[in-house]
Scaffold this active site. Structure first.
Site, PDB file in Angstrom:
ATOM      1  CD  GLU A 159      -5.110   7.361  -8.019  1.00  0.00           C
ATOM      2  OE1 GLU A 159      -4.670   7.324  -6.944  1.00  0.00           O
ATOM      3  OE2 GLU A 159      -5.284   6.148  -8.431  1.00  0.00           O
ATOM      4  CG  ASN A 200      -3.930   7.534 -14.734  1.00  0.00           C
ATOM      5  OD1 ASN A 200      -4.654   7.105 -15.674  1.00  0.00           O
ATOM      6  ND2 ASN A 200      -3.168   6.829 -13.825  1.00  0.00           N
ATOM      7  CD  GLU A 266      -3.752   2.814 -13.422  1.00  0.00           C
ATOM      8  OE1 GLU A 266      -4.128   2.153 -12.516  1.00  0.00           O
ATOM      9  OE2 GLU A 266      -3.156   3.786 -13.500  1.00  0.00           O
TER      10      GLU A 266
HETATM   11  C1  XIL Z   1      -0.831  -0.909  -7.981  1.00  0.00           C
HETATM   12  C2  XIL Z   1      -0.024  -2.271  -8.581  1.00  0.00           C
HETATM   13  O1  XIL Z   1      -0.848  -2.844  -9.335  1.00  0.00           O
HETATM   14  C3  XIL Z   1       0.342  -2.952  -7.127  1.00  0.00           C
HETATM   15  O2  XIL Z   1       1.276  -3.969  -7.528  1.00  0.00           O
HETATM   16  C4  XIL Z   1       1.088  -2.101  -6.383  1.00  0.00           C
HETATM   17  O3  XIL Z   1       1.046  -2.818  -4.952  1.00  0.00           O
HETATM   18  C5  XIL Z   1       0.014  -0.751  -5.799  1.00  0.00           C
HETATM   19  O4  XIL Z   1      -0.093   0.042  -7.171  1.00  0.00           O
HETATM   20  N1  XIL Z   1      -3.970   2.905  -9.699  1.00  0.00           N
HETATM   21  C6  XIL Z   1      -2.819   3.046 -10.176  1.00  0.00           C
HETATM   22  C7  XIL Z   1      -1.494   1.940 -10.252  1.00  0.00           C
HETATM   23  O5  XIL Z   1      -2.476   4.067 -10.763  1.00  0.00           O
HETATM   24  O6  XIL Z   1      -0.520   2.463 -10.058  1.00  0.00           O
HETATM   25  C8  XIL Z   1      -1.972   1.005  -9.065  1.00  0.00           C
HETATM   26  O7  XIL Z   1      -1.052  -0.083  -9.324  1.00  0.00           O
HETATM   27  C9  XIL Z   1      -3.346   0.522  -9.047  1.00  0.00           C
HETATM   28  C10 XIL Z   1      -4.500   1.570  -8.906  1.00  0.00           C
END
Ligand code: XIL
Length: 348
Positions: A159, A200, A266
């Site tokens: 990001e 990512n 994801e």
């Molecule tokens: C999220 C997790 O799912 C949560 O449990 C945590 O509190 C916050 O992060 N993008 C990502 C992930 O790359 O690491 C994030 O995961 C969701 C968005």
């Protein structure tokens, strides 16, 4: 013979006939995502909620049955492994890795450089660029080094581009300048020269300003010989706003032209609650399209969901009023989206 059995299994509709259900342990499907994906040579993954893995036996059983790759949801993030200066704790991440290895699954490393889930000792202090470089380099060396040879792919930077296509104004950008992206990949490569190193991001699956900016960033890194090997398309999607499959495909192609792999890293597809059958069917279509697109792109090398059951998902907490984003429901029953993925994998 083995693959023939798998092949036949994938042709059988998923739903267990009542007679079979009596003979088999309840809920044992005739084919699984893991088997169907193996036939197509596509690693199929899910992120792992570390607490659920510890506490919920059903959760662990379905995970093993259905997936071949695990991404630790939180346990390898900066604040988890490096909560205090010079102190690293790998226990939670090691547990995920041990579980994966026990069940012949891979682990996808997540994440080395991100602007969220950073400890206060890091973000609240004043750093000279030199000192901060040292901190980040040591962090990457320690984490990647600890898992060297056992974790074959890492999300190195997540990001770094914002929704307007600019460098995101983060702790890392402010402290180190835009070079932090290249440095992170270089250090990760030094720590494990065999690891696949991934950039990512979300909201960049198809076309648009953000996706273009990521493409240009990748182009720049590749031109300079920076060791980046793939792009992770997070695919946090919503049934109300779906990327166009042709655009996703074109994006994968242009990344391939740079010599890059792509991974769906994801995926979830949230909907506005309450759940209705129509929304679940719409959701299934989104999963189907994305899997189809990945299967049709020679450089798409992995397909990972952010969770797998609505029993544990980040969506309701982070997007109030939304949820039901995954492929199993809260009772651990497969949803239309699960069947859609199986069908696409089986070539239907
Ligand atoms: C999220 C997790 O799912 C949560 O449990 C945590 O509190 C916050 O992060 N993008 C990502 C992930 O790359 O690491 C994030 O995961 C969701 C968005």
């Amino acid at each position: 013979m083995r693959s023939l059995i798998y092949a036949l299994a994938t042709l059988v509709p998923l739903v267990v006939a009542p007679a079979a259900a009596q003979a088999e342990p309840v809920g044992e499907p005739l084919t699984t995502l893991r088997m169907a994906a193996q036939l197509r040579n596509i690693p199929i993954g899910a992120s792992v909620d570390e607490n659920a893995l510890r506490d919920d036996a059903d959760y662990a059983a379905v995970l093993v049955r259905e997936f071949s790759v695990l991404t630790p949801e939180n346990s390898m993030k900066f604040d988890a492994v490096h909560a205090r200066p010079f102190r690293y704790s790998f226990d939670a991440g090691d547990k995920v890795l041990a579980f994966a290895e026990e069940h012949r699954m891979e682990v996808h490393g997540h994440v080395l450089v991100w602007h969220e889930q950073l400890p206060n000792w890091l973000t609240k202090a004043q750093w000279t660029p030199e000192k901060l470089r040292t901190v980040l380099r040591e962090h990457i060396y320690r984490v990647v080094g600890h898992y060297r040879g056992r974790i074959k792919a890492w999300d190195v930077v997540s990001e770094a581009i914002d929704d307007n296509g600019e460098m995101r104004k983060t702790f890392w950008l402010e402290g180190l300048g835009p070079e932090y992206v290249a440095l992170a990949f270089q250090w990760a490569h030094e720590a494990d020269p065999n690891a696949q190193l991934i950039y990512n991001d979300y909201g960049a699956e198809g076309g648009g300003r953000k996706s273009d900016a990521i493409f240009r960033l990748m182009q720049d890194l590749r031109t300079r010989g920076v060791p980046v090997h793939g792009v992770g398309l997070q695919a946090h999607l919503s049934v109300d706003e779906v990327p166009n499959p042709q655009e996703v495909r074109a994006n994968m192609e242009r990344l391939q032209a740079l010599g890059l792999m792509v991974y769906i890293t994801e995926m979830d597809v949230s909907l506005k609650l309450p759940v209705t059958p129509t929304k679940l069917d719409e959701q299934a279509l989104v999963y189907r399209d994305m899997m189809n697109t990945c299967l049709s792109a020679p450089n798409c090398k992995g397909f990972t969901l952010w969770g797998f059951t609505d029993r544990y998902s980040w969506i309701p907490e982070f997007f109030p009023g939304r949820g039901a984003a995954l492929v199993f429901d809260e009772q651990m029953q497969p949803k239309p989206s699960y069947r859609a993925l199986i069908e696409v994998l089986a070539g239907h």
